[in-house]
Each structure stands twice: as C-alpha cells, then as structure tokens.
Design a protein around this motif. Structure first.
Motif, short mmCIF file in Angstrom:
data_model
loop_
_atom_site.label_atom_id
_atom_site.label_comp_id
_atom_site.label_asym_id
_atom_site.label_seq_id
_atom_site.Cartn_x
_atom_site.Cartn_y
_atom_site.Cartn_z
N GLY A 1 6.14 -9.23 -22.41
CA GLY A 1 6.71 -10.55 -22.65
C GLY A 1 7.72 -10.57 -23.78
N ILE A 2 7.39 -9.89 -24.87
CA ILE A 2 8.31 -9.84 -26.02
C ILE A 2 9.59 -9.10 -25.65
CG2 ILE A 2 8.63 -8.87 -28.34
CD1 ILE A 2 5.62 -9.40 -28.80
N ALA A 3 9.45 -7.95 -25.01
CA ALA A 3 10.63 -7.17 -24.63
C ALA A 3 11.49 -7.92 -23.62
CB ALA A 3 10.20 -5.82 -24.07
N PHE B 1 12.27 -2.92 -24.36
CA PHE B 1 13.49 -3.70 -24.55
C PHE B 1 14.71 -2.95 -24.01
CE2 PHE B 1 17.20 -4.49 -27.33
CZ PHE B 1 17.45 -5.80 -26.98
N ILE B 2 14.80 -1.66 -24.32
CA ILE B 2 15.92 -0.84 -23.82
C ILE B 2 15.93 -0.86 -22.28
CG2 ILE B 2 16.80 1.52 -23.62
CD1 ILE B 2 15.76 1.94 -26.52
N GLY C 1 9.99 -7.37 -18.76
CA GLY C 1 9.55 -6.44 -19.80
C GLY C 1 8.73 -5.28 -19.26
N ILE C 2 7.86 -5.55 -18.30
CA ILE C 2 7.03 -4.49 -17.73
C ILE C 2 7.89 -3.52 -16.92
CG2 ILE C 2 5.22 -4.02 -16.02
CD1 ILE C 2 3.84 -6.59 -17.05
#
Length: 86
Positions: free
Chosen positions: A14-16, A70-71, A38-39
């Motif tokens: 979720g954050i990414a 994130f990348i 994100g996953i």
C-alpha cells in the motif's frame, strides 16, 4: 505465512503503490488499487534488481522492501501510462 506477515506485506504494498501513484499520476488509486500496484511492483522491482545484479544493495529491512516495491510500482505505472497513450 502468518497473518502478521500478510498484514506487513499489504502495508508495504500500500505504501509503495501510494507513493508511486503520487509520483506518476499525481494522486493515489485508492487503498485497494495502491496495494495491488505495490504488490505487483514488489515483484517487478525484485526481478529488475536481481536482473541487474543489485539484489543485495538494499538489504532486508522494511524500508528496503518499500524502496524495491516503489521502484517496481513506478516501472509498472510508467508502462501502463505508455500503453494508454497508444
């Protein structure tokens, strides 16, 4: 996989996804969309880092997992954005 590891996995995703959504689109995609991005981004980021021989660069912390996801999420959203323009 325990329930705690699943929760951590979803939080990292979720954050990414949210950070990548802010960078690429200027906003997020909602909680579920951010987690999915994100996953998938975590898998893409992990593959890309292994492919280029940079897998050991980030270590094994939660922050490094968010960076890798994130990348990958940025790569995923960039590809989606390019495909939508066609």
């Amino acid at each position: 996989m325990t329930i705690l590891s699943i929760i951590i996995f979803l939080i990292i995703g979720g954050i990414a996804g949210w950070l990548a959504g802010l960078l690429i689109k200027g906003r997020g995609f909602g909680i579920v969309g951010d987690i999915i991005v994100g996953i998938i981004g975590a898998f893409i980021g992990g593959f890309v880092l292994v492919f280029f021989g940079l897998a050991g660069l980030f270590g094994a912390s939660i922050i490094s997992a968010i960076i890798v996801a994130f990348i990958g999420a940025v790569i995923l959203l960039s590809i989606i954005k390019l495909v939508k323009k066609m």
